[in-house]
Design an enzyme around this catalytic site. Structure first.
Site, PDB file in Angstrom:
ATOM      1  N   HIS A  86      -2.993   7.232   7.206  1.00  0.00           N
ATOM      2  CA  HIS A  86      -2.000   8.167   6.663  1.00  0.00           C
ATOM      3  C   HIS A  86      -2.662   9.469   6.204  1.00  0.00           C
ATOM      4  O   HIS A  86      -2.095  10.553   6.354  1.00  0.00           O
ATOM      5  CB  HIS A  86      -1.284   7.553   5.447  1.00  0.00           C
ATOM      6  CG  HIS A  86      -0.081   6.717   5.780  1.00  0.00           C
ATOM      7  ND1 HIS A  86       1.021   7.226   6.429  1.00  0.00           N
ATOM      8  CD2 HIS A  86       0.223   5.420   5.514  1.00  0.00           C
ATOM      9  CE1 HIS A  86       1.937   6.267   6.571  1.00  0.00           C
ATOM     10  NE2 HIS A  86       1.479   5.154   6.031  1.00  0.00           N
ATOM     11  N   GLY A  95       0.834  -1.189   0.000  1.00  0.00           N
ATOM     12  CA  GLY A  95       0.000   0.000   0.000  1.00  0.00           C
ATOM     13  C   GLY A  95       0.873   1.244   0.000  1.00  0.00           C
ATOM     14  O   GLY A  95       2.090   1.165   0.256  1.00  0.00           O
ATOM     15  N   HIS A 105      -4.692   1.174   7.480  1.00  0.00           N
ATOM     16  CA  HIS A 105      -3.358   1.780   7.640  1.00  0.00           C
ATOM     17  C   HIS A 105      -3.216   2.962   6.668  1.00  0.00           C
ATOM     18  O   HIS A 105      -2.722   4.038   7.051  1.00  0.00           O
ATOM     19  CB  HIS A 105      -2.300   0.696   7.352  1.00  0.00           C
ATOM     20  CG  HIS A 105      -0.883   1.139   7.370  1.00  0.00           C
ATOM     21  ND1 HIS A 105       0.034   0.677   8.297  1.00  0.00           N
ATOM     22  CD2 HIS A 105      -0.176   1.986   6.568  1.00  0.00           C
ATOM     23  CE1 HIS A 105       1.214   1.220   8.067  1.00  0.00           C
ATOM     24  NE2 HIS A 105       1.114   2.025   7.015  1.00  0.00           N
ATOM     25  N   GLU A 106      -3.676   2.774   5.417  1.00  0.00           N
ATOM     26  CA  GLU A 106      -3.514   3.840   4.404  1.00  0.00           C
ATOM     27  C   GLU A 106      -4.429   5.026   4.694  1.00  0.00           C
ATOM     28  O   GLU A 106      -4.018   6.183   4.536  1.00  0.00           O
ATOM     29  CB  GLU A 106      -3.782   3.288   2.992  1.00  0.00           C
ATOM     30  CG  GLU A 106      -2.867   2.149   2.559  1.00  0.00           C
ATOM     31  CD  GLU A 106      -1.394   2.412   2.780  1.00  0.00           C
ATOM     32  OE1 GLU A 106      -0.964   3.578   2.743  1.00  0.00           O
ATOM     33  OE2 GLU A 106      -0.655   1.431   3.026  1.00  0.00           O
ATOM     34  N   CYS A 134       5.704  -0.070   7.705  1.00  0.00           N
ATOM     35  CA  CYS A 134       5.350   1.172   7.014  1.00  0.00           C
ATOM     36  C   CYS A 134       6.552   1.598   6.188  1.00  0.00           C
ATOM     37  O   CYS A 134       7.677   1.620   6.697  1.00  0.00           O
ATOM     38  CB  CYS A 134       4.980   2.258   8.024  1.00  0.00           C
ATOM     39  SG  CYS A 134       4.517   3.823   7.256  1.00  0.00           S
ATOM     40  N   LEU A 135       6.296   1.954   4.931  1.00  0.00           N
ATOM     41  CA  LEU A 135       7.408   2.350   4.057  1.00  0.00           C
ATOM     42  C   LEU A 135       8.029   3.669   4.528  1.00  0.00           C
ATOM     43  O   LEU A 135       9.161   3.980   4.150  1.00  0.00           O
ATOM     44  CB  LEU A 135       6.934   2.447   2.606  1.00  0.00           C
ATOM     45  CG  LEU A 135       6.455   1.109   2.003  1.00  0.00           C
ATOM     46  CD1 LEU A 135       5.880   1.316   0.611  1.00  0.00           C
ATOM     47  CD2 LEU A 135       7.581   0.078   1.961  1.00  0.00           C
ATOM     48  N   GLN A 147       2.779  10.092   1.746  1.00  0.00           N
ATOM     49  CA  GLN A 147       4.096   9.436   1.839  1.00  0.00           C
ATOM     50  C   GLN A 147       5.020   9.852   0.689  1.00  0.00           C
ATOM     51  O   GLN A 147       6.227   9.668   0.771  1.00  0.00           O
ATOM     52  CB  GLN A 147       3.940   7.905   1.856  1.00  0.00           C
ATOM     53  CG  GLN A 147       3.252   7.393   3.114  1.00  0.00           C
ATOM     54  CD  GLN A 147       3.141   5.894   3.119  1.00  0.00           C
ATOM     55  OE1 GLN A 147       2.231   5.329   2.525  1.00  0.00           O
ATOM     56  NE2 GLN A 147       4.074   5.223   3.770  1.00  0.00           N
TER      57      GLN A 147
HETATM   58  O1  K1U Z   1       1.608   2.486   3.846  1.00  0.00           O
HETATM   59  C1  K1U Z   1       2.700   1.945   3.859  1.00  0.00           C
HETATM   60  O2  K1U Z   1       3.638   2.426   4.475  1.00  0.00           O
HETATM   61  C2  K1U Z   1       2.902   0.647   3.135  1.00  0.00           C
HETATM   62  C3  K1U Z   1       2.838  -0.557   4.046  1.00  0.00           C
HETATM   63  C4  K1U Z   1       1.398  -1.031   4.107  1.00  0.00           C
HETATM   64  C5  K1U Z   1       1.031  -2.002   5.183  1.00  0.00           C
HETATM   65  C6  K1U Z   1       1.836  -3.040   5.558  1.00  0.00           C
HETATM   66  C7  K1U Z   1       1.435  -3.925   6.538  1.00  0.00           C
HETATM   67  C8  K1U Z   1       0.222  -3.773   7.133  1.00  0.00           C
HETATM   68  C9  K1U Z   1      -0.560  -2.719   6.784  1.00  0.00           C
HETATM   69  C10 K1U Z   1      -0.166  -1.836   5.798  1.00  0.00           C
HETATM   70  C11 K1U Z   1       3.749  -1.625   3.467  1.00  0.00           C
HETATM   71  O3  K1U Z   1       3.525  -2.097   2.411  1.00  0.00           O
HETATM   72  S1  K1U Z   1       5.113  -2.122   4.418  1.00  0.00           S
HETATM   73  C12 K1U Z   1       5.835  -3.413   3.448  1.00  0.00           C
HETATM   74  C13 K1U Z   1       5.074  -4.698   3.486  1.00  0.00           C
HETATM   75  O4  K1U Z   1       4.216  -4.864   4.314  1.00  0.00           O
HETATM   76  C14 K1U Z   1       5.366  -5.767   2.503  1.00  0.00           C
HETATM   77  C15 K1U Z   1       6.418  -5.682   1.643  1.00  0.00           C
HETATM   78  C16 K1U Z   1       6.658  -6.688   0.733  1.00  0.00           C
HETATM   79  C17 K1U Z   1       5.850  -7.792   0.694  1.00  0.00           C
HETATM   80  C18 K1U Z   1       4.808  -7.896   1.564  1.00  0.00           C
HETATM   81  C19 K1U Z   1       4.565  -6.890   2.470  1.00  0.00           C
HETATM   82 ZN    ZN Z   2       2.528   3.396   6.186  1.00  0.00          ZN
END
Ligand code: K1U
Ligand code: ZN
Length: 207
Positions: free
Chosen positions: A174, A81, A170-171, A128-129, A86
């Site tokens: 944000h 996401g 989560h999004e 979270c990225l 972001q």
């Molecule tokens: O919003 C963001 O920062 C992105 C975030 C979203 C998210 C992750 C986990 C739970 C809720 C929301 C991410 O994508 S973090 C990276 C991640 O979860 C992932 C990366 C590669 C493969 C699978 C998952």
């Molecule tokens: Zn996030």
């Protein structure tokens, strides 16, 4: 091939990921696709990640290009996401694709709103990225009903469950200036913030 309203149905490398109508480069299948840009992801702490974002007033080419760039940025990271703040744009736009195996299912949600949340809760170890390498269990409603506008301007409604439900919440957080660490206690949050400040200093020195 997954066909999503507002997304080009061509079968070139970027596949169904790029939205139709942002019309820059014709792909191998003859559809015109946008020149995609991987945008830098802001790292916490940053004041732009704490703002309540403005609704998207009109679906312009700029908004569609932003959605396409956000999907490209999310896949590149990689993540499941991404929210516009972001990448430094304080507008109510999110993208998601929670499919881990199988054909991609990119989604772009403009002005998303949670209409209903289940009493049932679920725990997921979120990342979270904007807070790299930090993961923590977060409890949220297990299912949510969400209304949004798609890239064609159509109002959509869907009930999300599982990882999609966690991710969409989560999004949307944000868009309200809320990070998953805001659900943690102040000491843990402060420790993570200090780690991120250090990471940012190191990254700045490395360039
Ligand atoms: O919003 C963001 O920062 C992105 C975030 C979203 C998210 C992750 C986990 C739970 C809720 C929301 C991410 O994508 S973090 C990276 C991640 O979860 C992932 C990366 C590669 C493969 C699978 C998952
Ligand atoms: Zn996030």
């Amino acid at each position: 091939m997954v066909s999503i309203p507002g997304f080009c149905p061509c079968e070139c490398g970027a596949g169904a990921r790029h939205p139709a109508g942002a019309f820059l480069l014709p792909c191998a299948a003859g559809f015109r696709k946008p020149r995609l840009m991987i945008r830098p992801i802001l790292i916490h702490p940053d004041p732009r990640l704490k703002k309540v974002c403005e609704p998207v007033a009109e679906l312009t080419g700029e908004v569609r290009q932003l959605a396409a760039d956000m999907l490209e940025t999310m896949y590149d990271a990689p993540g499941i996401g991404l929210a516009a703040p972001q990448v430094g744009v304080t507008k109510r736009l999110i993208v998601m694709d929670c499919i881990k195996d199988g054909p991609p299912e990119p989604m772009a949600l403009v002005n998303p709103e949670i209409l209903w949340a289940s009493e049932d809760q679920t725990v997921y170890e979120e990342g979270c990225l904007s807070i790299p390498e930090i993961f923590n269990d977060i409890t949220r409603p297990a299912e949510v009903r969400v209304r949004w506008t798609d890239l064609e301007g159509k109002v959509q409604e869907r009930q999300f469950a599982g990882l999609w439900a966690t991710c969409v919440q989560h999004e949307i957080d944000h868009l309200d200036g809320k990070l998953f660490i805001d659900y943690l206690g102040p000491l843990k949050r402060q420790m993570i913030t200090r780690k991120m400040e250090k990471l940012k200093r190191e990254r700045a020195r490395a360039v």
